[in-house]
Design a protein around this motif. Structure first.
Motif, PDB file in Angstrom:
ATOM      1  N   ALA A 183      50.607  19.142  18.618  1.00 21.65           N
ATOM      2  CA  ALA A 183      51.794  18.707  17.874  1.00 21.65           C
ATOM      3  C   ALA A 183      51.941  17.196  18.003  1.00 21.65           C
ATOM      4  CB  ALA A 183      53.041  19.410  18.400  1.00 21.65           C
ATOM      5  N   HIS A 184      51.156  16.458  17.210  1.00 25.33           N
ATOM      6  CA  HIS A 184      51.228  15.004  17.249  1.00 25.33           C
ATOM      7  C   HIS A 184      52.043  14.502  16.068  1.00 25.33           C
ATOM      8  CE1 HIS A 184      47.239  15.661  19.366  1.00 25.33           C
ATOM      9  NE2 HIS A 184      47.966  15.040  20.258  1.00 25.33           N
ATOM     10  N   ASN A 185      52.703  13.373  16.273  1.00 25.58           N
ATOM     11  CA  ASN A 185      53.434  12.760  15.181  1.00 25.58           C
ATOM     12  C   ASN A 185      53.219  11.244  15.222  1.00 25.58           C
ATOM     13  OD1 ASN A 185      55.119  12.346  13.067  1.00 25.58           O
ATOM     14  ND2 ASN A 185      57.001  12.493  14.267  1.00 25.58           N
ATOM     15  N   PRO A 186      52.496  10.661  14.282  1.00 26.19           N
ATOM     16  CA  PRO A 186      51.862  11.307  13.139  1.00 26.19           C
ATOM     17  C   PRO A 186      50.600  12.068  13.557  1.00 26.19           C
ATOM     18  CG  PRO A 186      51.238   8.995  13.242  1.00 26.19           C
ATOM     19  CD  PRO A 186      52.211   9.211  14.362  1.00 26.19           C
ATOM     20  N   GLU A 187      50.215  13.063  12.776  1.00 23.89           N
ATOM     21  CA  GLU A 187      48.982  13.806  13.047  1.00 23.89           C
ATOM     22  C   GLU A 187      47.820  13.069  12.381  1.00 23.89           C
ATOM     23  OE1 GLU A 187      46.762  15.473  14.857  1.00 23.89           O
ATOM     24  OE2 GLU A 187      48.483  16.798  15.166  1.00 23.89           O
ATOM     25  N   THR A 188      46.745  12.881  13.133  1.00 20.38           N
ATOM     26  CA  THR A 188      45.575  12.213  12.549  1.00 20.38           C
ATOM     27  C   THR A 188      44.323  13.080  12.678  1.00 20.38           C
ATOM     28  OG1 THR A 188      45.025  11.152  14.654  1.00 20.38           O
ATOM     29  CG2 THR A 188      46.438   9.903  13.163  1.00 20.38           C
ATOM     30  N   HIS A 189      44.380  14.138  13.477  1.00 21.30           N
ATOM     31  CA  HIS A 189      43.176  14.918  13.772  1.00 21.30           C
ATOM     32  C   HIS A 189      42.834  15.908  12.670  1.00 21.30           C
ATOM     33  CE1 HIS A 189      44.311  13.617  17.944  1.00 21.30           C
ATOM     34  NE2 HIS A 189      43.094  13.139  17.771  1.00 21.30           N
ATOM     35  N   LEU A 190      41.541  16.090  12.484  1.00 23.18           N
ATOM     36  CA  LEU A 190      41.048  16.836  11.325  1.00 23.18           C
ATOM     37  C   LEU A 190      41.596  18.265  11.221  1.00 23.18           C
ATOM     38  CD1 LEU A 190      39.168  16.918   8.866  1.00 23.18           C
ATOM     39  CD2 LEU A 190      37.347  17.713  10.393  1.00 23.18           C
ATOM     40  N   ILE A 191      41.473  19.067  12.279  1.00 27.23           N
ATOM     41  CA  ILE A 191      41.826  20.494  12.138  1.00 27.23           C
ATOM     42  C   ILE A 191      43.322  20.697  11.826  1.00 27.23           C
ATOM     43  CG2 ILE A 191      41.892  22.740  13.348  1.00 27.23           C
ATOM     44  CD1 ILE A 191      39.096  21.974  14.510  1.00 27.23           C
ATOM     45  N   PRO A 192      44.251  20.055  12.563  1.00 26.48           N
ATOM     46  CA  PRO A 192      45.663  20.233  12.174  1.00 26.48           C
ATOM     47  C   PRO A 192      45.947  19.729  10.757  1.00 26.48           C
ATOM     48  CG  PRO A 192      45.485  18.985  14.229  1.00 26.48           C
ATOM     49  CD  PRO A 192      44.094  19.306  13.813  1.00 26.48           C
ATOM     50  N   ILE A 193      45.252  18.661  10.345  1.00 27.92           N
ATOM     51  CA  ILE A 193      45.468  18.157   8.978  1.00 27.92           C
ATOM     52  C   ILE A 193      44.997  19.181   7.948  1.00 27.92           C
ATOM     53  CG2 ILE A 193      44.524  16.458   7.322  1.00 27.92           C
ATOM     54  CD1 ILE A 193      45.198  14.322   9.344  1.00 27.92           C
ATOM     55  N   ILE A 194      43.821  19.770   8.195  1.00 20.95           N
ATOM     56  CA  ILE A 194      43.311  20.798   7.268  1.00 20.95           C
ATOM     57  C   ILE A 194      44.324  21.950   7.164  1.00 20.95           C
ATOM     58  CG2 ILE A 194      41.560  22.606   6.982  1.00 20.95           C
ATOM     59  CD1 ILE A 194      39.547  20.711   8.357  1.00 20.95           C
ATOM     60  N   LEU A 195      44.885  22.353   8.299  1.00 23.13           N
ATOM     61  CA  LEU A 195      45.766  23.521   8.303  1.00 23.13           C
ATOM     62  C   LEU A 195      47.129  23.241   7.676  1.00 23.13           C
ATOM     63  CD1 LEU A 195      44.748  25.025  11.763  1.00 23.13           C
ATOM     64  CD2 LEU A 195      44.044  25.776   9.471  1.00 23.13           C
ATOM     65  N   GLN A 196      47.436  21.958   7.452  1.00 22.98           N
ATOM     66  CA  GLN A 196      48.671  21.639   6.721  1.00 22.98           C
ATOM     67  C   GLN A 196      48.578  22.094   5.265  1.00 22.98           C
ATOM     68  OE1 GLN A 196      49.172  17.410   7.318  1.00 22.98           O
ATOM     69  NE2 GLN A 196      50.118  17.686   9.331  1.00 22.98           N
ATOM     70  N   VAL A 197      47.357  22.275   4.747  1.00 20.13           N
ATOM     71  CA  VAL A 197      47.215  22.700   3.349  1.00 20.13           C
ATOM     72  C   VAL A 197      47.638  24.172   3.196  1.00 20.13           C
ATOM     73  CG1 VAL A 197      45.693  22.878   1.356  1.00 20.13           C
ATOM     74  CG2 VAL A 197      45.443  20.942   2.931  1.00 20.13           C
ATOM     75  N   PRO A 198      47.015  25.120   3.924  1.00 17.66           N
ATOM     76  CA  PRO A 198      47.501  26.499   3.804  1.00 17.66           C
ATOM     77  C   PRO A 198      48.953  26.661   4.247  1.00 17.66           C
ATOM     78  CG  PRO A 198      45.831  26.310   5.541  1.00 17.66           C
ATOM     79  CD  PRO A 198      45.822  25.026   4.778  1.00 17.66           C
ATOM     80  N   ASN A 199      49.463  25.715   5.043  1.00 20.36           N
ATOM     81  CA  ASN A 199      50.860  25.788   5.479  1.00 20.36           C
ATOM     82  C   ASN A 199      51.814  25.205   4.439  1.00 20.36           C
ATOM     83  OD1 ASN A 199      51.679  27.126   7.739  1.00 20.36           O
ATOM     84  ND2 ASN A 199      51.354  25.425   9.152  1.00 20.36           N
ATOM     85  N   GLY A 200      51.263  24.732   3.314  1.00 20.19           N
ATOM     86  CA  GLY A 200      52.109  24.227   2.228  1.00 20.19           C
ATOM     87  C   GLY A 200      52.662  22.839   2.478  1.00 20.19           C
ATOM     88  N   GLN A 201      52.094  22.090   3.443  1.00 21.55           N
ATOM     89  CA  GLN A 201      52.633  20.762   3.759  1.00 21.55           C
ATOM     90  C   GLN A 201      51.792  19.631   3.177  1.00 21.55           C
ATOM     91  OE1 GLN A 201      52.263  21.976   7.824  1.00 21.55           O
ATOM     92  NE2 GLN A 201      54.389  21.443   8.229  1.00 21.55           N
ATOM     93  N   ARG A 202      50.653  19.981   2.604  1.00 23.86           N
ATOM     94  CA  ARG A 202      49.731  18.979   2.088  1.00 23.86           C
ATOM     95  C   ARG A 202      48.936  19.647   0.971  1.00 23.86           C
ATOM     96  NH1 ARG A 202      46.890  14.597   4.526  1.00 23.86           N
ATOM     97  NH2 ARG A 202      48.201  14.783   6.348  1.00 23.86           N
ATOM     98  N   GLU A 203      48.629  18.880  -0.109  1.00 23.23           N
ATOM     99  CA  GLU A 203      47.952  19.531  -1.234  1.00 23.23           C
ATOM    100  C   GLU A 203      46.444  19.603  -1.078  1.00 23.23           C
ATOM    101  OE1 GLU A 203      49.291  17.937  -4.928  1.00 23.23           O
ATOM    102  OE2 GLU A 203      51.329  18.653  -4.521  1.00 23.23           O
ATOM    103  N   PHE A 204      45.883  18.608  -0.378  1.00 26.38           N
ATOM    104  CA  PHE A 204      44.421  18.576  -0.228  1.00 26.38           C
ATOM    105  C   PHE A 204      44.073  17.805   1.041  1.00 26.38           C
ATOM    106  CE2 PHE A 204      45.786  14.937  -2.686  1.00 26.38           C
ATOM    107  CZ  PHE A 204      45.153  13.885  -2.038  1.00 26.38           C
ATOM    108  N   VAL A 205      42.817  17.936   1.453  1.00 27.23           N
ATOM    109  CA  VAL A 205      42.324  17.180   2.606  1.00 27.23           C
ATOM    110  C   VAL A 205      41.474  16.029   2.077  1.00 27.23           C
ATOM    111  CG1 VAL A 205      40.879  17.263   4.676  1.00 27.23           C
ATOM    112  CG2 VAL A 205      42.238  19.260   4.032  1.00 27.23           C
ATOM    113  N   SER A 206      41.719  14.815   2.586  1.00 26.36           N
ATOM    114  CA  SER A 206      40.852  13.684   2.243  1.00 26.36           C
ATOM    115  C   SER A 206      39.654  13.702   3.179  1.00 26.36           C
ATOM    116  CB  SER A 206      41.589  12.358   2.434  1.00 26.36           C
ATOM    117  OG  SER A 206      42.700  12.309   1.588  1.00 26.36           O
ATOM    118  N   ILE A 207      38.462  13.674   2.589  1.00 34.41           N
ATOM    119  CA  ILE A 207      37.254  13.579   3.421  1.00 34.41           C
ATOM    120  C   ILE A 207      36.890  12.110   3.513  1.00 34.41           C
ATOM    121  CG2 ILE A 207      34.805  14.168   3.586  1.00 34.41           C
ATOM    122  CD1 ILE A 207      35.424  16.833   2.295  1.00 34.41           C
ATOM    123  N   PHE A 208      36.932  11.572   4.746  1.00 34.26           N
ATOM    124  CA  PHE A 208      36.702  10.136   4.955  1.00 34.26           C
ATOM    125  C   PHE A 208      35.206   9.827   4.980  1.00 34.26           C
ATOM    126  CE2 PHE A 208      40.845  10.265   7.621  1.00 34.26           C
ATOM    127  CZ  PHE A 208      41.626  10.127   6.483  1.00 34.26           C
ATOM    128  N   GLY A 209      34.632   9.614   3.821  1.00 31.80           N
ATOM    129  CA  GLY A 209      33.227   9.201   3.733  1.00 31.80           C
ATOM    130  C   GLY A 209      32.297  10.374   3.468  1.00 31.80           C
TER     131      GLY A 209
END
Ligand code: UFG
Length: 329
Positions: A183-209
């Motif tokens: 539970a980081h704020n802001p969250e920067t780590h890949l797995i929690p960011i990915i899971l924000q999509v199925p959780n309805g908090q983010r529309e897509f994941v940006s792939i950095f490179g």
């Protein structure tokens, strides 16, 4: 045995506190709650709110509690923030550790397990990475962690202290109870960011490179379950209690997954399509980081048990889907 866990309200700290309590070890937690969460601290542990830069707080704590060993997680850990605000990292991570060591020496506490990072290596010279490989951090976060290791080394030489430094690769996953997790704020780590999509908090994941020299062009990392990291801390404390010498150990599974593979596994676990967008590289990301943890296995007897990426992501999902806003909901 009584262990003091500094930063025990944070992500890896809280999982370690729970694991220590489960082994019936006496646990005292100290945390300033700036990035940690009081709800994450196991109720079996005794809690003190305070800052490691406060020598009076530490002296008072060491005089009240008869501490056998310290586990030190109390540090800032955002790579990007460390680049824009390096002095914040020098102040908390380095100055904090200096005050801590001063108080430990004064109060005759002579064993410490320390939370270090793969960021001490910077751009790796070999894959898998050995503890003896070149350390040339590419950001102030990694630099402060490496300097902390050196501070331990010289203080140990001068004052007869012993330390174990644990260099984690990509910590992830959550406790099987589903009650504590990342539970980081802001969250920067890949797995929690990915899971924000199925959780309805983010529309897509940006792939950095997508043009790294790897199998699918995306960065490869060694993802290691937080419960396995927690076990390594307990083994390291026992190693020091049994007279082990100061040493440094990598902690990873020794297997690399690309960003695309992590996303694909998260799709499988959550049943959500998880759309992605390819964007620019993020500054300072090495193409590949994979640990050799043979030394930790041999010397500490460490055996990571959750080496399936699917299991790691399923445990993270079990936490995030029920705690979409971390501990604040
Ligand atoms: N990534 C994306 N999109 C995102 C977030 C991350 O593509 O939205 C990529 C990153 O570019 C990287 C990979 O996913 O290639 C993993 O990124 P994380 O931020 O989850 O983790 P890092 O590998 O950057 O960081 C980890 C630890 C740090 C440590 C560092 C060492 O979390 O504490 O390894 O390099 F410093």
């Amino acid at each position: 045995m009584k262990v003091l866990v500094l930063g025990g309200a944070g992500y890896i700290g809280s999982h370690t506190v729970k694991a220590l309590c489960e082994e019936n070890i006496d646990v005292v937690v100290a945390d300033n709650l700036v990035t940690g969460h009081i709800e994450a601290v196991d109720s079996r542990a005794k809690f003190y709110k305070g800052d490691i830069r406060d020598i009076n707080f530490l002296d008072d704590l060491f005089s009240k509690e008869k501490i056998d060993a310290v586990i030190h997680f109390a540090a800032y850990s955002l790579v990007g923030e460390s680049v824009t605000d390096p002095l914040k990292y020098y102040d908390n991570n380095l100055c904090g550790t200096k005050v801590l060591l001063e108080s430990m020496v004064k109060n005759n506490v002579d064993k410490i397990v320390f939370s270090s990072t793969a960021a001490t290596y910077g751009e790796p010279e070999n894959i898998p990475i050995l503890e003896s490989d070149r350390t040339e951090p590419t950001n102030p976060y990694g630099e402060t962690k490496l300097s902390m290791e050196k501070m331990f080394k010289w203080t140990a030489n001068a004052h007869g202290l012993r330390f174990v430094s644990l260099r984690y690769f990509n910590a992830c996953g959550a406790d099987e109870s589903g009650k504590i997790g990342e539970a980081h704020n802001p969250e920067t780590h890949l797995i929690p960011i990915i899971l924000q999509v199925p959780n309805g908090q983010r529309e897509f994941v940006s792939i950095f490179g997508n043009d790294y020299p790897t199998k699918d062009g995306t960065c490869i990392r060694d993802y290691i379950h937080v419960t396995d990291l927690a076990q390594a801390h307990i083994l390291a404390v026992k190693y020091l209690m049994n007279g082990g010498n100061s040493d440094i150990f990598n902690l990873g599974n020794g297997v690399g997954f690309s960003v695309r593979e992590v996303i694909e596994t998260a799709r499988k676990v959550t049943g959500h399509p998880i759309p992605v967008k390819d964007v620019e590289r993020r500054a300072g990301d090495p193409a590949q980081l994979i640990a050799s943890s043979e030394k930790a296995k041999k010397v500490l007897g460490w055996k990571p048990e959750h080496d399936s990426l699917e299991e790691i992501i399923a445990s993270a999902w079990n936490w995030h889907k029920n705690h979409p806003n971390g501990y604040t909901h």
